[in-house]
Design a protein around this motif. Structure first.
Motif, PDB file in Angstrom:
ATOM      1  N   TRP A  33       0.827  -1.196   0.000  1.00 11.88           N
ATOM      2  CA  TRP A  33       0.000   0.000   0.000  1.00 11.88           C
ATOM      3  C   TRP A  33       0.862   1.247   0.000  1.00 11.88           C
ATOM      4  CZ3 TRP A  33       0.152  -3.885   3.463  1.00 11.88           C
ATOM      5  CH2 TRP A  33       0.711  -3.622   4.717  1.00 11.88           C
ATOM      6  N   ASN A  35      -0.049   5.523   0.297  1.00  8.59           N
ATOM      7  CA  ASN A  35      -1.044   6.581   0.489  1.00  8.59           C
ATOM      8  C   ASN A  35      -2.464   6.020   0.640  1.00  8.59           C
ATOM      9  OD1 ASN A  35       1.043   8.506   0.157  1.00  8.59           O
ATOM     10  ND2 ASN A  35       0.828   8.334  -2.053  1.00  8.59           N
ATOM     11  N   GLN A  36      -2.607   4.999   1.435  1.00 10.18           N
ATOM     12  CA  GLN A  36      -3.904   4.377   1.734  1.00 10.18           C
ATOM     13  C   GLN A  36      -4.530   3.646   0.545  1.00 10.18           C
ATOM     14  OE1 GLN A  36      -5.038   4.209   4.832  1.00 10.18           O
ATOM     15  NE2 GLN A  36      -3.410   5.485   5.619  1.00 10.18           N
ATOM     16  N   THR A  71      -9.021  -0.932   3.999  1.00  8.90           N
ATOM     17  CA  THR A  71      -9.186  -0.278   2.710  1.00  8.90           C
ATOM     18  C   THR A  71     -10.568  -0.561   2.126  1.00  8.90           C
ATOM     19  OG1 THR A  71      -8.171   0.149   0.566  1.00  8.90           O
ATOM     20  CG2 THR A  71      -8.271  -2.138   1.251  1.00  8.90           C
TER      21      THR A  71
END
Length: 123
Positions: A33, A35-36, A71
């Protein structure tokens, strides 16, 4: 017996998945991952084990891990010739204008959103 395991990397933004059958590695993949945004790549199934569902297993295992991490979607950049494999799992093709032309020719961007997966399961 099929078993899935996670290997946590020293890089805190990456988890590797391993599928074992009869105590031997038959498939691997990587979840990372930035930045999210969660991505899956490096899906590999031993040649002699292809067609037995191990690829499906490793992808679903990594998708599950991503959703459990919080997420809402997972991205895969796939060669066009295997995009249908990911679409069977629930990924959909996404147009991305920011990709350079070379990248567009070689791969397709696929996305699986948690809400789409839940809708698919309800059917």
């Amino acid at each position: 017996m099929i078993q899935g395991k996670y290997i946590y990397s020293a890089d805190k933004n990456e988890i590797k998945g391993v599928v074992l059958a009869q105590n031997r590695t038959v498939a691997t993949g990587r979840l990372y991952w930035e930045n999210q945004i969660y991505y899956i790549d490096d899906i590999t199934v031993c040649k002699e084990e292809q067609g037995k569902g191990y690829g499906d297993f490793i992808v679903k295992m990594l998708v599950d891990k991503a959703f459990r991490e919080g997420t809402g979607e997972v991205i895969i950049y796939s060669p066009y010739m295997v995009a249908a494999f990911f679409e069977k799992i629930g990924f959909t093709s996404v147009k991305n204008e920011k990709e350079d032309e070379k990248q567009k020719e070689a791969k397709v961007k696929l996305r699986l959103r948690q809400e789409d997966l839940l809708r698919k399961c309800q059917k």
